[in-house]
Design an enzyme around this catalytic site. Structure first.
Site, mmCIF file in Angstrom:
data_model
loop_
_atom_site.group_PDB
_atom_site.id
_atom_site.type_symbol
_atom_site.label_atom_id
_atom_site.label_comp_id
_atom_site.label_asym_id
_atom_site.label_seq_id
_atom_site.Cartn_x
_atom_site.Cartn_y
_atom_site.Cartn_z
ATOM 1 C CE1 TYR A 123 -4.143 1.925 0.518
ATOM 2 C CE2 TYR A 123 -2.560 3.458 1.462
ATOM 3 C CZ TYR A 123 -3.806 3.201 0.936
ATOM 4 O OH TYR A 123 -4.725 4.218 0.823
ATOM 5 C CD GLN A 253 10.263 12.242 11.333
ATOM 6 O OE1 GLN A 253 9.185 11.694 11.087
ATOM 7 N NE2 GLN A 253 11.314 12.124 10.534
ATOM 8 C CG HIS A 256 5.256 12.774 8.855
ATOM 9 N ND1 HIS A 256 5.190 12.204 7.611
ATOM 10 C CD2 HIS A 256 6.544 12.635 9.252
ATOM 11 C CE1 HIS A 256 6.381 11.736 7.267
ATOM 12 N NE2 HIS A 256 7.212 11.990 8.239
ATOM 13 C CD GLU A 321 7.529 5.919 12.817
ATOM 14 O OE1 GLU A 321 7.399 5.531 11.651
ATOM 15 O OE2 GLU A 321 6.971 6.948 13.252
ATOM 16 C CG HIS A 322 11.741 7.908 13.416
ATOM 17 N ND1 HIS A 322 10.390 8.201 13.308
ATOM 18 C CD2 HIS A 322 12.150 7.545 12.181
ATOM 19 C CE1 HIS A 322 10.009 8.024 12.063
ATOM 20 N NE2 HIS A 322 11.038 7.616 11.350
ATOM 21 C CG ASP A 355 11.467 9.640 7.445
ATOM 22 O OD1 ASP A 355 11.467 8.583 8.089
ATOM 23 O OD2 ASP A 355 10.949 10.685 7.861
ATOM 24 C CD GLU A 409 -0.070 -33.161 25.343
ATOM 25 O OE1 GLU A 409 -0.554 -33.291 24.201
ATOM 26 O OE2 GLU A 409 0.857 -32.386 25.601
ATOM 27 C CG HIS A 414 -1.443 -37.784 18.822
ATOM 28 N ND1 HIS A 414 -2.783 -37.535 18.723
ATOM 29 C CD2 HIS A 414 -0.808 -36.672 18.347
ATOM 30 C CE1 HIS A 414 -2.971 -36.317 18.235
ATOM 31 N NE2 HIS A 414 -1.787 -35.784 17.988
#
Length: 423
Positions: A123, A253, A256, A321-322, A355, A409, A414
């Site tokens: 995207y 930043q 944005h 984030e940064h 970036d 179990e 099994h």
């Protein structure tokens, strides 16, 4: 920006972290259901509604891609190619570490193989804006991983076209398909598939609240990279930092969106005041002033901690984030950082450069998810396949232990499937 003296790190962090409640869930769900049921027809309906574009062919033709190159300058092409090459070099070095491995233990061979996923949807935000850098950041790791099919979706302008630079970036980086659709409807198409847009195994890339909400709701049947929120930048700085550099980075930043989360953590009251004054001075000279001012006023802060260890503790709790470290010994501090998406060391490693062009990826975890993952990379497009080959002589040696565990179990059949081979 608010200047706050921190006396209790945990208490301060719990109050300062912004809340991002999920909105518009019912709208997102209705669009997802509509596209799942009505496919391309629904996509065209929502593009006309949201982007005002009348889309006839959702997929870009070879002619449209070729024409995009004629609208891009040589300097722009050079910049795209450089960014692609630098990121590609980083991702190839990571991939080179992934070697198939076979472990042989008493006649049982276990082989671990690293193979690419078979399809990815990238995207790339668009519409009123242009983000060719996001095309680079999402497509290149997938291409390096060896994903056979890479589909790109990006919102069209009102005239039904995608920004030429975004198209060129996607083509140069190796996208197999480019589609003129965005928002929730694009995520729905990639997740469910339509007549024109086949479904993918994993959806990656940043987007706004609607895209993030759609990825979340679609993740029960389609893989996603992460749920991205507004941009975050934390800066740890001591009295050696240049106040202007710190101010410029916070502003870069904050532009944005009005809900970015940008802040300074320091032990220097002098630096705190200098940075705050510098921001006030710069605000009258920069572009996008209102956006930056709103973001820094509503969400930004300068925290003054007592010690370096408290600065580190606060940064690890906030998990930005940064995270830029602008201090006398940035490496010493970074060795104790465990939770940020990306760490940038020294005075000459601004997040704004990362970036685009430094060779790192700008698709990064937000909302505290830096505690469990890092940036988008080749690893997001590679899965581990495990092969097991057990020799006939090995099963009898393990049967008694297997019987104990299966009975414990209550899964008696099994053991019977093994016992049948021993008779």
């Amino acid at each position: 920006m608010r200047i706050i003296k921190v006396s209790n790190v945990e208490k301060f962090a719990s109050k300062i972290i912004p809340k991002h409640p999920q909105k518009n869930k019912s709208i997102i769900e209705s669009i997802l259901k509509d596209v799942k049921k009505n496919g391309d027809k629904a996509i065209r309906k929502y593009e006309k509604k949201f982007s005002k574009a009348k889309i006839t062919s959702l997929r870009l033709s070879h002619v449209e891609i070729k024409n995009a190159y004629s609208k891009v300058s040589k300097s722009e092409l050079d910049a795209i190619r450089l960014a692609k090459t630098r990121l590609e070099k980083t991702e190839k070095s990571i991939k080179s570490l992934l070697k198939n491995k076979t472990i042989n233990n008493d006649g049982i061979k276990i082989t671990k193989k690293f193979i690419p996923i078979q399809s990815a949807g990238c995207y790339v935000p668009g519409g009123l804006a242009r983000y060719p850098s996001s095309a680079i950041m999402s497509i290149v790791p997938a291409k390096v991983a060896g994903v056979p099919r890479i589909a790109v979706v990006s919102p069209p302008n009102s005239d039904g076209t995608i920004d030429p630079l975004t198209i060129v970036a996607a083509d140069i980086c190796g996208a197999n398909e480019i589609y003129k659709t965005g928002g929730v409807q694009a995520i729905a198409a990639l997740s469910f598939g339509t007549k024109t847009i086949p479904k993918v195994d994993k959806i990656v890339g940043p987007g706004g609240a609607f895209v993030t909400g759609a990825k979340f709701l679609a993740s029960d049947q389609t893989g996603i990279d992460m749920l991205a929120g507004p941009t975050e930048l934390g800066i740890i700085a001591d009295n050696s930092a240049n106040p202007k550099f710190v101010a410029l980075d916070l502003i870069s930043q904050a532009e944005h969106s009005s809900d970015t989360f940008c802040y300074l953590i320091t032990t220097s009251e002098k630096l705190a005041k200098s940075v705050n004054n510098m921001i006030s001075e710069l605000l009258s000279k920069i572009q996008r002033t209102n956006l930056v001012k709103s973001s820094l006023k509503n969400n930004g802060f300068i925290a003054i901690c007592k010690t370096t260890s408290e600065m580190i503790k606060l940064a690890n709790i906030l998990a930005p984030e940064h995270l830029q470290i602008m201090a006398k010994n940035p490496s010493s501090i970074s060795s104790q950082i465990t939770s940020s998406g990306l760490v940038l060391l020294g005075n000459n490693s601004p997040s704004s450069a990362s970036d685009y062009i430094l060779g790192s990826n700008h698709i990064l975890p937000t909302n505290g998810f830096g505690k469990i993952r890092g940036s988008l990379s080749v690893l997001d497009f590679i899965k581990t396949n495990t092969e097991v080959n057990c020799s006939k002589s090995s099963l009898p040696k393990l049967s008694k232990h297997l019987e104990i565990l299966t009975k414990a179990e209550g899964l008696f059949n099994h053991y019977e499937s093994v016992r049948g081979r021993l008779e």
